[in-house]
Write a protein that holds these residues in place. Structure first.
Motif, PDB file in Angstrom:
ATOM      1  N   GLU A   1       0.818  -1.206   0.000  1.00 20.33           N
ATOM      2  CA  GLU A   1       0.000   0.000   0.000  1.00 20.33           C
ATOM      3  C   GLU A   1       0.856   1.263   0.000  1.00 20.33           C
ATOM      4  O   GLU A   1       0.350   2.355  -0.196  1.00 20.33           O
ATOM      5  N   MET A   2       2.147   1.110   0.249  1.00 20.05           N
ATOM      6  CA  MET A   2       3.022   2.285   0.367  1.00 20.05           C
ATOM      7  C   MET A   2       4.284   2.099  -0.465  1.00 20.05           C
ATOM      8  O   MET A   2       5.397   2.029   0.073  1.00 20.05           O
ATOM      9  N   ALA A   3       4.097   2.022  -1.764  1.00 22.56           N
ATOM     10  CA  ALA A   3       5.198   1.729  -2.679  1.00 22.56           C
ATOM     11  C   ALA A   3       6.338   2.745  -2.569  1.00 22.56           C
ATOM     12  O   ALA A   3       7.517   2.369  -2.454  1.00 22.56           O
ATOM     13  N   GLU A   4       6.015   4.020  -2.596  1.00 23.81           N
ATOM     14  CA  GLU A   4       7.062   5.045  -2.557  1.00 23.81           C
ATOM     15  C   GLU A   4       7.805   5.041  -1.222  1.00 23.81           C
ATOM     16  O   GLU A   4       9.022   5.234  -1.181  1.00 23.81           O
ATOM     17  N   ASP A   5       7.089   4.785  -0.128  1.00 26.01           N
ATOM     18  CA  ASP A   5       7.703   4.828   1.201  1.00 26.01           C
ATOM     19  C   ASP A   5       8.722   3.713   1.418  1.00 26.01           C
ATOM     20  O   ASP A   5       9.758   3.921   2.065  1.00 26.01           O
ATOM     21  N   ILE A   6       8.429   2.509   0.908  1.00 27.75           N
ATOM     22  CA  ILE A   6       9.321   1.379   1.194  1.00 27.75           C
ATOM     23  C   ILE A   6      10.330   1.110   0.085  1.00 27.75           C
ATOM     24  O   ILE A   6      11.131   0.185   0.197  1.00 27.75           O
ATOM     25  N   LEU A   7      10.295   1.920  -0.982  1.00 26.69           N
ATOM     26  CA  LEU A   7      11.209   1.692  -2.103  1.00 26.69           C
ATOM     27  C   LEU A   7      12.679   1.645  -1.658  1.00 26.69           C
ATOM     28  O   LEU A   7      13.416   0.750  -2.097  1.00 26.69           O
ATOM     29  N   PRO A   8      13.149   2.571  -0.800  1.00 22.94           N
ATOM     30  CA  PRO A   8      14.553   2.495  -0.351  1.00 22.94           C
ATOM     31  C   PRO A   8      14.871   1.179   0.359  1.00 22.94           C
ATOM     32  O   PRO A   8      15.969   0.624   0.180  1.00 22.94           O
ATOM     33  N   GLU A   9      13.909   0.662   1.135  1.00 24.36           N
ATOM     34  CA  GLU A   9      14.131  -0.603   1.839  1.00 24.36           C
ATOM     35  C   GLU A   9      14.205  -1.773   0.856  1.00 24.36           C
ATOM     36  O   GLU A   9      14.958  -2.725   1.064  1.00 24.36           O
ATOM     37  N   VAL A  10      13.427  -1.690  -0.215  1.00 21.85           N
ATOM     38  CA  VAL A  10      13.462  -2.739  -1.236  1.00 21.85           C
ATOM     39  C   VAL A  10      14.828  -2.762  -1.918  1.00 21.85           C
ATOM     40  O   VAL A  10      15.428  -3.824  -2.112  1.00 21.85           O
ATOM     41  N   VAL A  11      15.329  -1.579  -2.254  1.00 23.23           N
ATOM     42  CA  VAL A  11      16.646  -1.483  -2.897  1.00 23.23           C
ATOM     43  C   VAL A  11      17.713  -2.059  -1.975  1.00 23.23           C
ATOM     44  O   VAL A  11      18.611  -2.805  -2.401  1.00 23.23           O
ATOM     45  N   SER A  12      17.623  -1.741  -0.689  1.00 24.81           N
ATOM     46  CA  SER A  12      18.579  -2.244   0.286  1.00 24.81           C
ATOM     47  C   SER A  12      18.491  -3.765   0.429  1.00 24.81           C
ATOM     48  O   SER A  12      19.517  -4.453   0.540  1.00 24.81           O
ATOM     49  N   ALA A  13      17.268  -4.292   0.406  1.00 23.86           N
ATOM     50  CA  ALA A  13      17.073  -5.742   0.540  1.00 23.86           C
ATOM     51  C   ALA A  13      17.680  -6.495  -0.642  1.00 23.86           C
ATOM     52  O   ALA A  13      18.275  -7.559  -0.478  1.00 23.86           O
ATOM     53  N   VAL A  14      17.531  -5.942  -1.835  1.00 18.53           N
ATOM     54  CA  VAL A  14      18.106  -6.573  -3.028  1.00 18.53           C
ATOM     55  C   VAL A  14      19.619  -6.638  -2.911  1.00 18.53           C
ATOM     56  O   VAL A  14      20.254  -7.652  -3.199  1.00 18.53           O
ATOM     57  N   SER A  15      20.213  -5.542  -2.447  1.00 18.86           N
ATOM     58  CA  SER A  15      21.666  -5.477  -2.282  1.00 18.86           C
ATOM     59  C   SER A  15      22.145  -6.457  -1.215  1.00 18.86           C
ATOM     60  O   SER A  15      23.146  -7.158  -1.399  1.00 18.86           O
ATOM     61  N   SER A  16      21.420  -6.536  -0.099  1.00 18.30           N
ATOM     62  CA  SER A  16      21.815  -7.427   0.991  1.00 18.30           C
ATOM     63  C   SER A  16      21.717  -8.900   0.613  1.00 18.30           C
ATOM     64  O   SER A  16      22.370  -9.750   1.217  1.00 18.30           O
ATOM     65  N   ALA A  17      20.898  -9.197  -0.397  1.00 14.27           N
ATOM     66  CA  ALA A  17      20.743 -10.583  -0.844  1.00 14.27           C
ATOM     67  C   ALA A  17      21.828 -10.988  -1.836  1.00 14.27           C
ATOM     68  O   ALA A  17      21.836 -12.116  -2.339  1.00 14.27           O
ATOM     69  N   GLY A  18      22.746 -10.041  -2.125  1.00 11.70           N
ATOM     70  CA  GLY A  18      23.848 -10.350  -3.035  1.00 11.70           C
ATOM     71  C   GLY A  18      23.452 -10.318  -4.494  1.00 11.70           C
ATOM     72  O   GLY A  18      24.134 -10.898  -5.343  1.00 11.70           O
ATOM     73  N   THR A  19      22.364  -9.630  -4.804  1.00 10.31           N
ATOM     74  CA  THR A  19      21.916  -9.497  -6.195  1.00 10.31           C
ATOM     75  C   THR A  19      21.991  -8.038  -6.628  1.00 10.31           C
ATOM     76  O   THR A  19      22.111  -7.135  -5.810  1.00 10.31           O
ATOM     77  N   LYS A  20      21.931  -7.836  -7.919  1.00  9.97           N
ATOM     78  CA  LYS A  20      22.082  -6.499  -8.482  1.00  9.97           C
ATOM     79  C   LYS A  20      20.789  -6.082  -9.183  1.00  9.97           C
ATOM     80  O   LYS A  20      20.163  -6.884  -9.885  1.00  9.97           O
TER      81      LYS A  20
END
Length: 336
Positions: free
Chosen positions: A286-305
């Motif tokens: 429901e809050m796409a713009e708010d959590i976008l930075p966390e999504v980017v961080s999660a992708v990086s932490s998973a070792g993916t680009k």
């Protein structure tokens, strides 16, 4: 037999009526008290994962199986009470190709036309009309069906179901397995049938197909209809304007686990763009713009680009997943 406007036999404006239909196999309830109407001239989509009861309902609509309880009417006629009338009104295009490979298109249509009681100039003229309608050129018409592509076979399959000029057409997964070009060609044929005033009941695993073609859709799960409305109304009901679509260099269990741990993520699922040949991770929130930075961080932490990321509009696929907890693509892969 085509019903015309003003025909005194016309009962109402619904061409398909399913009233409190249940189908049991022993103790198993495959279809559970389902009711729905398909209006005259409507394209109605029936969606559901494997095991939802959709195939059983389709068999009952075709008259191949009787309900344990409840009634089904086509054009106002009961399937069990007036089977001959129903057969006149109903054209069925099965998912599996039902054609003779050693015959060409014209010969196949002539064979099926005679089964419908057509003959002579009436049959010849009807075949000519349908070959033109399905956009098959004269060279293709003369070749054996065994030489046809999947898309060409689908067109002839549809033509065979239209020989007796039915009012109601049931299309079971008409574009399954087709490439994007042939899929769009079939869409055009379905839209042309709609413009002619035909009533179309369409089952599909393609969410974009249902969203593009259907006036209304019903979503089945575990034998019941859990949602029924116009696609845009179903999308509106989820009260979200956007989802996050991430294209990483690879999708791993570690990545999906990291994303799903983010507060505010309702669900995530893998999606494949057939046109681009790209797999993405779609994140419903429901809050796409708010959590976008966390999504980017999660992708990086998973070792993916991240190759790309965007906010995309909520689709019927998102609605389906929120309601059933799984995507139709996942269900298809499970049964391959």
């Amino acid at each position: 037999m085509n019903r015309k406007k003003g025909d005194t036999e016309s009962v109402d404006l619904n061409d398909v009526e399913v009233d409190s239909v249940t189908k049991r196999f022993g103790e198993t309830v495959a279809v559970d008290n389902v009711s729905m109407n398909v209006a005259r001239g409507e394209i109605f989509g029936l969606l559901g994962p494997n095991g939802a009861g959709k195939s059983t309902l389709i068999k009952m609509l075709c008259g191949l199986m009787s309900p344990t309880s409840g009634t089904i009417k086509i054009g106002g006629y009961g399937i069990q009470d007036d089977p001959v009338k129903v057969k006149e009104l109903l054209g069925v295009v099965p998912q599996d190709i039902v054609l003779y490979n050693y015959l060409n298109a014209r010969e196949n249509l002539a064979f099926f036309g005679r089964l419908y009681g057509l003959s002579g100039s009436k049959l010849k003229n009807r075949i000519d009309e349908l070959l033109k309608f399905t956009q098959l050129d004269e060279k293709a018409v003369k070749r054996r069906i065994s030489t046809y592509s999947g898309g060409m076979k689908r067109r002839v399959n549809i033509a065979a179901a239209l020989l007796h000029e039915p009012q109601v057409i049931l299309l079971d997964e008409p574009t399954a397995g087709l490439d994007p070009k042939n899929k769009l060609a079939l869409w055009e044929i379905i839209q042309n049938l709609h413009e002619e005033g035909k009533t179309i009941l369409l089952t599909t695993h393609m969410m974009d197909e249902a969203e593009e073609l259907c006036n209304r859709v019903a979503i089945m799960d575990r034998g019941k209809i859990i949602a029924l409305d116009a696609p845009h109304q179903l999308i509106k009901k989820v009260k979200m304007e956007n989802t996050i679509t991430v294209v990483p260099d690879r999708i791993t269990p570690k990545l999906t686990e990291a994303v799903n741990k983010i507060s505010g993520v309702k669900r995530s699922y893998r999606a494949f763009d057939e046109n681009e040949g790209v797999e993405s991770l779609k994140i419903i929130t429901e809050m796409a713009e708010d959590i976008l930075p966390e999504v980017v961080s999660a992708v990086s932490s998973a070792g993916t680009k991240i190759l790309s990321v965007e906010l995309s509009r909520v689709t019927l696929e998102d609605v389906f997943i929120l309601l059933t907890g799984r995507s139709l693509r996942e269900e298809e892969e499970r049964y391959l």
